[in-house]
Design a protein around this motif. Sequence first.
Motif, short mmCIF file in Angstrom:
data_model
loop_
_atom_site.label_atom_id
_atom_site.label_comp_id
_atom_site.label_asym_id
_atom_site.label_seq_id
_atom_site.Cartn_x
_atom_site.Cartn_y
_atom_site.Cartn_z
N HIS A 268 15.51 -24.59 -31.75
CA HIS A 268 16.36 -23.11 -31.94
C HIS A 268 16.13 -22.75 -33.81
O HIS A 268 15.68 -22.47 -33.93
CB HIS A 268 17.12 -23.44 -31.26
CG HIS A 268 18.19 -21.84 -31.64
ND1 HIS A 268 17.91 -20.84 -30.67
CD2 HIS A 268 18.72 -20.98 -32.00
CE1 HIS A 268 18.82 -19.56 -30.94
NE2 HIS A 268 19.30 -19.63 -31.78
N HIS A 272 13.86 -20.74 -36.62
CA HIS A 272 14.65 -19.55 -37.14
C HIS A 272 14.21 -19.94 -38.99
O HIS A 272 13.44 -19.25 -39.43
CB HIS A 272 15.86 -19.87 -37.38
CG HIS A 272 16.54 -18.98 -36.70
ND1 HIS A 272 16.58 -17.71 -36.31
CD2 HIS A 272 17.51 -19.44 -35.22
CE1 HIS A 272 17.30 -17.12 -34.90
NE2 HIS A 272 17.94 -17.88 -34.99
N GLU A 298 16.31 -13.74 -33.77
CA GLU A 298 16.22 -14.86 -32.34
C GLU A 298 15.33 -14.86 -31.75
O GLU A 298 15.39 -15.74 -30.69
CB GLU A 298 17.37 -14.04 -32.08
CG GLU A 298 18.40 -14.56 -30.85
CD GLU A 298 19.22 -16.06 -31.47
OE1 GLU A 298 19.29 -15.84 -33.21
OE2 GLU A 298 18.88 -17.11 -30.88
N SER A 301 13.89 -17.98 -32.30
CA SER A 301 14.88 -19.25 -32.47
C SER A 301 13.97 -19.15 -30.70
O SER A 301 13.91 -21.06 -30.21
CB SER A 301 15.39 -19.37 -32.74
OG SER A 301 16.24 -17.92 -31.57
ZN ZN Z 1 19.81 -18.39 -33.20
#
Ligand code: ZN
Length: 523
Positions: A268, A272, A298, A301
């Motif tokens: 995740h 980013h 987001e 991610s």
């Molecule tokens: Zn995040």
Amino acid sequence: MAMEHLARLKTRLGEIDDLQRAAQVLSWDQSTYMPARGGAGRARQLATLGSLAHRLLTEPEVARMLAEAEAEVEAEGLPSDHADVVLLRVARHDRERAVRVPRALMEEIALATALAYDTWVAARSSDDFAAFAPHLQKNIDLTLRKTEHLGYDRHPYDALLEDNEPGMTTERLRSLFDDLRAGVTPLLEAIVAHADQVDDSVLYREYDEQAQLRFSEDVVRRFGYDFSRGRLDLTVHPFATSFGHGDVRITTRVSPTFLQMALMGTMHEAGHGLYEQNFAPELARTPLAHGSSGGVHESQSRLWENVVGRRRDVWDYLFPLAQQAFPEQLGDAEAETLYRAFNKVTPSLIRVEADEVTYNLHTMLRFELENDLLEGRLAVADLPEAWNAAMQRHLGVTPSTNTEGVLQDVHWSIGYFAGFPSYTVGNVLSVQFYDAAARAIPSIPGDLAAGRFDTLLNWLRENVYRHGRTYQPDALAERVTGSPITAEPYLRYLREKYGALYGVEAASAPPLPRQGEGGEGRA
Ligand code: ZN
């Protein structure tokens, strides 16, 4: 012709960026290696850097610098998407937002939220909502005062969205959540009725922590996260942070009895990190060296963690590596075992542990309650009851304590309202972007299955990452996917993936009712 005024403004913007990145270094250190008693001094240093950066942006001289640079650029007749024109537009937007909120109010908010945060930490651990309630009320009142200064047409929430999701409105989010709920609810009901299809016990064996960290690092290096311009460290609440083009760091946490935490958390944050590592170098030290929005950030991610990291054929590639890393624990397992375990769907109480199917129901609930609080339809005293009722209505579970309910998220304690929808914008866009990539380059699924992650990464770099904050979220989505932000690709992805996983195809494919404006996303 030399553009002296523009150069002067760029110097100023660069200095502001330097101060902000230096603050990032201090707060990274605070969350990783700082000794326990460093907090008070660190808070002062961060406040000083923050107010210096704010002053460098808001002082009257900058209004003149901006106007002069704008006149200079206009005289050149540059097109509206020229880098300098975009830079001036973004710099003016940021400055105007920053000067609208009076300094005294900002200081009042900083003091109130520091106190509210400390109270929340204690209230959460003792399950004492009543202790937190007056601080929440204060945060709501101060937030409403801030929205009056920022300005909005219909909902105070709109004024707040502009920071995190520029261009997004409360009405559009309502329609996005309506679409998601209409699509997810029947799918979730069917999954719950077939819950025994997925066994995730393999994740709960004993896994050596160092081996988990080595494996997580190995996987994200294969994804393309560049360790010569980054590092992976341990923290309590994982995050990614950028100190500039050459230093974009990620953090993770590890559990000795839950394989998912370090691995999926690292994927995740690496998502980013990949976004930030791949901004065009010429954006460095400008306000364009950020993601397009919280939601677009987001989306990356989620794309690397979920769309890639939880993908069936990617596990054909990753599984032998996992077996090498954990020969005893995974000796009797297969790729299919891990794939199914990583994709188990369970309606649960805690947002940050939610799976791909239920996650947006958690954010929708918060979005509705935030709006009700800010528009006076819901009193703070009645919030726990409203929370529990909404959990029961949308997810079919009711928390037995407020710690597992309304007190679980840090956001409201620090005065952060209107942040939750970005998680959902991210989920939705992760699939929209992935689908666009796979349409443009049909070899991408096969390449992923063979561990050639660079085909997808290069496409994302070219179409999304290198632009940084040049395009607003809808413009970026439109440009890259042919459609503004829309729920449909995400719902189709959920139905196909989880329909197959749980054997519930037939029960979960009603046509999606269309509401509000927005494209169909089938381009
Ligand atoms: Zn995040």
